[in-house]
Design an enzyme around this catalytic site. Structure first.
Site, mmCIF file in Angstrom:
data_model
loop_
_atom_site.group_PDB
_atom_site.id
_atom_site.type_symbol
_atom_site.label_atom_id
_atom_site.label_comp_id
_atom_site.label_asym_id
_atom_site.label_seq_id
_atom_site.Cartn_x
_atom_site.Cartn_y
_atom_site.Cartn_z
ATOM 1 N N GLY A 164 51.290 39.339 37.486
ATOM 2 C CA GLY A 164 50.233 39.728 36.570
ATOM 3 C C GLY A 164 48.971 38.887 36.749
ATOM 4 O O GLY A 164 47.850 39.413 36.744
ATOM 5 N N CYS A 165 49.150 37.585 36.938
ATOM 6 C CA CYS A 165 48.005 36.690 37.102
ATOM 7 C C CYS A 165 47.283 36.963 38.420
ATOM 8 O O CYS A 165 46.043 36.877 38.492
ATOM 9 C CB CYS A 165 48.466 35.238 37.042
ATOM 10 N N THR A 166 48.025 37.271 39.459
ATOM 11 C CA THR A 166 47.423 37.602 40.753
ATOM 12 C C THR A 166 46.617 38.895 40.649
ATOM 13 O O THR A 166 45.521 39.016 41.218
ATOM 14 C CB THR A 166 48.503 37.732 41.831
ATOM 15 N N ALA A 200 43.413 37.925 38.824
ATOM 16 C CA ALA A 200 42.562 37.086 39.669
ATOM 17 C C ALA A 200 41.931 37.887 40.807
ATOM 18 O O ALA A 200 40.739 37.710 41.119
ATOM 19 C CB ALA A 200 43.381 35.931 40.230
#
Length: 234
Positions: free
Chosen positions: A131-133, A136
């Site tokens: 999710g963070c990738t 980002a």
């Protein structure tokens, strides 16, 4: 018949009578001994009490000095660690004066980030996770759009600079990453409750005033919503 001569010698005293003065002296001496012992005991007790009081006073002074020293050392440690609670930043509030590190391990003064341009801080729970990738890389793909509108982008997380650098290199992220391991700034933004970082983003105009925030937000929506708001300012 011749009369008897009277002797010139003193008449002999009774042995019992002669012994009376000595007996009286012994009694008086016996009476004086307990009194003297009692006085000596009282004197010794007073001396010991005074010594105890002095010792207690010294101990009290020592304890107070130790406590004061410990308090000072604790304050110094907190200052060294930067472990200082910040005031909650609401809309209209400003970027706080706090020093954190970027992905290179260099100190950055957060309050100075918006000195020349607007700032977008997007927060991720953990570097290099799906999710963070996604979030980002979404900011990466439209990064030129933000810079053309005079806004800088920063990723903020509790990850170490080392972990952030690996992620930045792996995904070719063009913007700086800010490490906040104790979640000082993250918590001030309202995204650090429960010892975790909530996915979100915050937009500060030039000068450092908070003008928009999305908390929580989905990984895919965060970059799009941030860009739409920045465009609305122009």
């Amino acid at each position: 018949m011749a009369p008897r001569k009277v002797s010139d010698a003193e008449p002999r005293r009774s042995g019992r009578i002669a012994a009376l003065p000595a007996a009286v002296a012994l009694v008086e001496a016996a009476e004086k001994k307990p009194k003297a012992a009692a006085k000596a005991k009282v004197k010794a007790t007073k001396k010991r009490s005074a010594e105890d009081l002095d010792e207690d006073a010294k101990k009290g002074e020592t304890s107070a000095a130790k406590k004061a020293k410990a308090d000072v050392e604790e304050e110094e440690e907190e200052e060294e660690d930067g472990d200082v609670a910040l005031t909650r930043i609401e809309l209209g509030g400003n970027l706080p004066s706090v020093t954190l590190k970027n992905e290179k391990g260099e100190d950055i003064q957060v309050a100075d980030l918006a000195a020349e341009k607007g700032v977008i801080l997007f927060l991720v729970p953990k570097a290099d996770t799906p999710g963070c990738t996604n979030q980002a890389c979404g900011f990466r793909d439209i990064y030129p759009d933000f810079t053309s509108l005079n806004f800088d982008v920063y990723c903020l997380s509790a990850d170490s600079p080392t972990a952030q650098t690996k992620w930045q290199t792996k995904k070719e992220l063009p913007y700086p990453l800010i490490s906040d391991p104790k979640r000082i700034l993250i918590t001030a933004l309202g995204a650090g409750e429960g010892g975790k970082t909530k996915r979100s983003h915050f937009i500060f105009e030039k000068g450092g005033k908070l003008v928009d925030k999305k908390l929580p937000v989905t990984p895919a929506d965060s970059p799009k919503l941030a860009l739409a708001f920045v465009k609305s300012l122009n």
